[in-house]
Design a protein around this motif. Structure first.
Motif, PDB file in Angstrom:
ATOM      1  N   GLU A  48      23.816  34.740   5.815  1.00 21.06           N
ATOM      2  CA  GLU A  48      23.442  36.155   5.799  1.00 21.06           C
ATOM      3  C   GLU A  48      22.522  36.493   4.621  1.00 21.06           C
ATOM      4  O   GLU A  48      21.680  37.386   4.716  1.00 21.06           O
ATOM      5  CB  GLU A  48      24.675  37.064   5.821  1.00 21.06           C
ATOM      6  CG  GLU A  48      25.705  36.789   4.761  1.00 21.06           C
ATOM      7  CD  GLU A  48      26.748  35.742   5.145  1.00 21.06           C
ATOM      8  OE1 GLU A  48      27.718  35.618   4.384  1.00 21.06           O
ATOM      9  OE2 GLU A  48      26.627  35.038   6.165  1.00 21.06           O
ATOM     10  N   GLY A  49      22.627  35.756   3.513  1.00 22.12           N
ATOM     11  CA  GLY A  49      21.722  35.949   2.382  1.00 22.12           C
ATOM     12  C   GLY A  49      20.310  35.503   2.717  1.00 22.12           C
ATOM     13  O   GLY A  49      19.325  36.143   2.326  1.00 22.12           O
ATOM     14  N   VAL A  50      20.194  34.388   3.438  1.00 20.13           N
ATOM     15  CA  VAL A  50      18.884  33.901   3.889  1.00 20.13           C
ATOM     16  C   VAL A  50      18.261  34.912   4.847  1.00 20.13           C
ATOM     17  O   VAL A  50      17.081  35.265   4.726  1.00 20.13           O
ATOM     18  CB  VAL A  50      19.016  32.515   4.561  1.00 20.13           C
ATOM     19  CG1 VAL A  50      17.713  32.097   5.221  1.00 20.13           C
ATOM     20  CG2 VAL A  50      19.465  31.476   3.540  1.00 20.13           C
ATOM     21  N   VAL A  51      19.053  35.421   5.787  1.00 18.33           N
ATOM     22  CA  VAL A  51      18.547  36.410   6.753  1.00 18.33           C
ATOM     23  C   VAL A  51      18.101  37.681   6.027  1.00 18.33           C
ATOM     24  O   VAL A  51      17.059  38.256   6.340  1.00 18.33           O
ATOM     25  CB  VAL A  51      19.617  36.717   7.819  1.00 18.33           C
ATOM     26  CG1 VAL A  51      19.251  37.944   8.635  1.00 18.33           C
ATOM     27  CG2 VAL A  51      19.808  35.508   8.726  1.00 18.33           C
ATOM     28  N   GLN A  52      18.872  38.107   5.026  1.00 21.57           N
ATOM     29  CA  GLN A  52      18.515  39.309   4.276  1.00 21.57           C
ATOM     30  C   GLN A  52      17.158  39.135   3.580  1.00 21.57           C
ATOM     31  O   GLN A  52      16.287  40.002   3.665  1.00 21.57           O
ATOM     32  CB  GLN A  52      19.598  39.628   3.248  1.00 21.57           C
ATOM     33  CG  GLN A  52      19.329  40.884   2.441  1.00 21.57           C
ATOM     34  CD  GLN A  52      20.364  41.103   1.354  1.00 21.57           C
ATOM     35  OE1 GLN A  52      20.724  40.167   0.637  1.00 21.57           O
ATOM     36  NE2 GLN A  52      20.853  42.322   1.245  1.00 21.57           N
ATOM     37  N   ARG A  53      16.969  38.014   2.906  1.00 26.29           N
ATOM     38  CA  ARG A  53      15.720  37.791   2.183  1.00 26.29           C
ATOM     39  C   ARG A  53      14.543  37.614   3.134  1.00 26.29           C
ATOM     40  O   ARG A  53      13.446  38.125   2.893  1.00 26.29           O
ATOM     41  CB  ARG A  53      15.859  36.584   1.256  1.00 26.29           C
ATOM     42  CG  ARG A  53      16.691  36.920   0.027  1.00 26.29           C
ATOM     43  CD  ARG A  53      17.119  35.673  -0.727  1.00 26.29           C
ATOM     44  NE  ARG A  53      17.855  35.975  -1.936  1.00 26.29           N
ATOM     45  CZ  ARG A  53      19.102  36.433  -1.976  1.00 26.29           C
ATOM     46  NH1 ARG A  53      19.762  36.651  -0.861  1.00 26.29           N
ATOM     47  NH2 ARG A  53      19.700  36.681  -3.124  1.00 26.29           N
TER      48      ARG A  53
END
Length: 156
Positions: A48-53
């Motif tokens: 989810e951190g990768v998707v956010q960035r």
């Protein structure tokens, strides 16, 4: 004699207290609105951190940063290219399903359309990102079509 003054000509304490409470609420509400910053950055080592960035980079038009979160196959083929309509203005995390080497991140994409008699229209749709773990790092294999980063990539 005015109804808001006592017999001695002093303001009614109840009215002063009510007006003071209302003023305090307005000040607190304004402070909350103006101090709300950007959403909390999620851990980049998580899907989810990768998707956010990635989503932030695509929405901001930062193709180089967005492409750094893609797998090599996603960089080489631009499947489902989306070249018309507005980009989403908000991406909301719904859920994450993580396995050893793959993950699905479900999101809600909110786009804003042209104005109407009641203001701009918003459109919402749910979609998902497919991620794979490569060399211990999560990379996006497929993104929802409104967030596909294709500038400078070959298209089918």
């Amino acid at each position: 004699m005015s109804p808001s003054k006592t017999a001695a000509g002093k303001p009614d304490r109840t009215l002063v207290a009510i007006l003071s409470a209302i003023a305090l609420l307005v000040v607190v509400a304004l402070a909350v609105v103006f101090t709300r910053g950007a959403p909390e950055a999620l851990d980049e080592s998580r899907p989810e951190g990768v998707v956010q960035r990635y989503s932030t980079a695509v929405i901001n038009g930062d193709t180089a940063t967005a492409n750094s979160f893609l797998t090599e196959s996603a960089k080489s083929v631009c499947r489902g290219y989306y070249d018309s309509g507005p980009r989403p203005v908000r991406v909301v995390l719904i859920s994450t399903t993580e396995r050893d080497d793959s993950a699905l991140v479900r999101v809600s994409l909110v786009s804003s359309g042209g104005g109407g008699p009641f203001g701009p229209a918003e459109y919402e749709m749910e979609d998902r990102f497919s991620l794979v773990k490569s060399g211990g790092t999560w990379r996006i294999e497929q993104a929802p079509y409104p967030l596909v980063s294709c500038t400078g990539l070959s298209k089918p």
